[in-house]
Motif scaffolding. Structure first.
Motif, short mmCIF file in Angstrom:
data_model
loop_
_atom_site.label_atom_id
_atom_site.label_comp_id
_atom_site.label_asym_id
_atom_site.label_seq_id
_atom_site.Cartn_x
_atom_site.Cartn_y
_atom_site.Cartn_z
N ASP A 33 -28.40 59.98 24.89
CA ASP A 33 -28.67 61.35 24.48
C ASP A 33 -27.87 61.76 23.25
O ASP A 33 -28.22 62.73 22.60
CB ASP A 33 -28.35 62.33 25.61
CG ASP A 33 -29.36 62.23 26.74
OD1 ASP A 33 -30.47 61.73 26.48
OD2 ASP A 33 -29.04 62.65 27.85
N VAL A 34 -26.78 61.07 22.97
CA VAL A 34 -25.93 61.52 21.87
C VAL A 34 -25.85 60.56 20.70
O VAL A 34 -25.29 60.87 19.68
CB VAL A 34 -24.50 61.85 22.37
CG1 VAL A 34 -24.50 63.08 23.23
CG2 VAL A 34 -23.88 60.68 23.09
N VAL A 35 -26.41 59.39 20.84
CA VAL A 35 -26.35 58.42 19.75
C VAL A 35 -27.76 57.95 19.42
O VAL A 35 -28.49 57.50 20.29
CB VAL A 35 -25.49 57.19 20.13
CG1 VAL A 35 -25.52 56.16 19.02
CG2 VAL A 35 -24.07 57.62 20.40
N VAL B 120 -13.05 52.15 35.22
CA VAL B 120 -13.61 52.35 33.88
C VAL B 120 -12.97 53.60 33.30
O VAL B 120 -12.85 54.63 33.97
CB VAL B 120 -15.15 52.52 33.94
CG1 VAL B 120 -15.71 52.88 32.57
CG2 VAL B 120 -15.79 51.24 34.46
N VAL B 121 -12.54 53.51 32.04
CA VAL B 121 -11.92 54.63 31.36
C VAL B 121 -12.65 54.86 30.04
O VAL B 121 -12.91 53.91 29.30
CB VAL B 121 -10.42 54.38 31.08
CG1 VAL B 121 -9.80 55.59 30.39
CG2 VAL B 121 -9.68 54.04 32.35
N VAL B 122 -13.00 56.10 29.77
CA VAL B 122 -13.63 56.48 28.51
C VAL B 122 -12.60 57.27 27.71
O VAL B 122 -12.12 58.31 28.16
CB VAL B 122 -14.90 57.34 28.74
CG1 VAL B 122 -15.47 57.83 27.41
CG2 VAL B 122 -15.93 56.56 29.52
N PHE B 123 -12.24 56.75 26.54
CA PHE B 123 -11.29 57.42 25.65
C PHE B 123 -12.04 58.03 24.48
O PHE B 123 -12.87 57.36 23.86
CB PHE B 123 -10.28 56.43 25.06
CG PHE B 123 -9.27 55.90 26.01
CD1 PHE B 123 -8.09 56.58 26.26
CD2 PHE B 123 -9.48 54.69 26.66
CE1 PHE B 123 -7.15 56.08 27.13
CE2 PHE B 123 -8.55 54.18 27.53
CZ PHE B 123 -7.37 54.87 27.77
N ASP B 124 -11.74 59.27 24.15
CA ASP B 124 -12.11 59.80 22.84
C ASP B 124 -10.96 59.41 21.92
O ASP B 124 -9.80 59.64 22.25
CB ASP B 124 -12.23 61.32 22.86
CG ASP B 124 -13.56 61.80 23.39
OD1 ASP B 124 -14.48 60.98 23.55
OD2 ASP B 124 -13.67 63.01 23.66
N THR B 125 -11.28 58.83 20.79
CA THR B 125 -10.24 58.48 19.83
C THR B 125 -10.49 59.23 18.53
O THR B 125 -11.60 59.68 18.26
CB THR B 125 -10.20 56.96 19.56
OG1 THR B 125 -11.47 56.54 19.07
CG2 THR B 125 -9.87 56.20 20.83
N ILE C 160 -18.42 53.16 20.54
CA ILE C 160 -19.45 53.99 19.94
C ILE C 160 -18.80 54.90 18.90
O ILE C 160 -17.90 55.68 19.23
CB ILE C 160 -20.15 54.87 21.00
CG1 ILE C 160 -20.78 53.98 22.08
CG2 ILE C 160 -21.21 55.75 20.36
CD1 ILE C 160 -21.31 54.74 23.26
N PRO C 161 -19.24 54.82 17.64
CA PRO C 161 -18.70 55.75 16.64
C PRO C 161 -19.01 57.19 17.05
O PRO C 161 -20.11 57.49 17.50
CB PRO C 161 -19.45 55.37 15.36
CG PRO C 161 -19.97 54.00 15.60
CD PRO C 161 -20.21 53.90 17.08
N ARG C 162 -18.03 58.06 16.87
CA ARG C 162 -18.23 59.47 17.24
C ARG C 162 -18.86 60.27 16.12
O ARG C 162 -19.35 61.38 16.36
CB ARG C 162 -16.88 60.09 17.64
CG ARG C 162 -16.30 59.47 18.90
CD ARG C 162 -14.98 60.12 19.29
NE ARG C 162 -15.19 61.51 19.65
CZ ARG C 162 -14.22 62.42 19.66
NH1 ARG C 162 -12.99 62.09 19.33
NH2 ARG C 162 -14.49 63.67 19.99
N VAL C 163 -18.78 59.77 14.90
CA VAL C 163 -19.34 60.47 13.74
C VAL C 163 -20.07 59.47 12.85
O VAL C 163 -19.80 58.27 12.90
CB VAL C 163 -18.23 61.19 12.92
CG1 VAL C 163 -17.62 62.34 13.69
CG2 VAL C 163 -17.16 60.20 12.47
N PRO C 164 -21.00 59.96 12.02
CA PRO C 164 -21.76 59.05 11.15
C PRO C 164 -21.11 58.82 9.79
O PRO C 164 -21.80 58.70 8.78
CB PRO C 164 -23.11 59.78 11.01
CG PRO C 164 -22.74 61.22 11.07
CD PRO C 164 -21.59 61.30 12.05
#
Length: 201
Positions: free
Chosen positions: A7-9, A91-96, A171-175
């Motif tokens: 949904d976001v990528v 499982v851990v999801v990090f925002d970096t 997954i890149p957070r920005v383009p």
């Protein structure tokens, strides 16, 4: 809270790259940055929490990058309190976050910095704006540049244990992205960049 990667990528949108070269900094923006089908992965929450990965139904610990969850210019050490404690196999999801656009020599204002490279504010990460605008201490001349999210603890792990970490997805957070080199930092610090070194305060 549910997080769906699909949904976001938007997949398959890696056309030719355009790059803007400014001294020792290159800002690369994917074509279509203003396209309504390109999304930015903004934070899912303002503090560590549990999320459900929609595609698999699997539970995951989620660690956002906030003034409370990052170290700026240093690595976590034994005196830092873990943000969460997980069990082995979790499982851990990090925002970096990248430090680019947040550093003092770039104005410590990512919206303005990336805006000067034709990135619209809606494509700038909210957590980057929050951290740059905060009173969090960062000394450009003494501290490292990087923003490190963490630490977390693994239940039962002891000092000296070897930990196996498996990266399931990146997954890149920005383009867009930035490549830079600064005086006395990074690779070949005595040789690059070739421009005059700025004076220290």
């Amino acid at each position: 809270m549910k997080a769906s990667i699909k949904d976001v990528v938007r997949r398959g949108h890696l056309g030719a790259l355009s790059a803007v070269v400014l001294g020792a900094v290159v800002v690369t923006v994917l074509p279509g940055c203003g396209d309504s089908n390109i999304f930015v992965l903004q934070p899912l929450a303002s503090k560590p929490s549990t999320i459900t990965i929609e595609d698999s139904g699997e539970k995951a610990a989620y660690i956002p990058s906030t003034t409370e969850t990052i170290k700026w210019g240093r690595l976590p050490n034994a005196t830092d309190v873990p943000l969460v404690t997980i069990t082995s196999g979790s499982v851990v999801v990090f925002d970096t976050l990248s430090h680019e656009g947040l550093l003092e020599d770039q104005g410590r204002n990512p919206a303005d910095y990336f805006g000067s490279h034709d990135v619209e504010k809606q494509y700038v990460l909210d957590d980057a704006i929050e951290i740059a605008g905060s009173s969090i201490n960062h000394d450009f001349y003494k501290d490292g540049p990087h923003i490190v999210t963490g630490p977390i603890a693994i239940e039962g792990a002891m000092p000296g244990d070897v930990l196996k970490v498996e990266v399931l997805n990146l997954i890149p957070r920005v383009p867009y992205g930035v490549i830079s080199n600064r005086h006395s930092k990074g690779a070949l610090p005595g040789e690059f960049p070739e421009t005059p070194r700025p004076s220290e305060p």
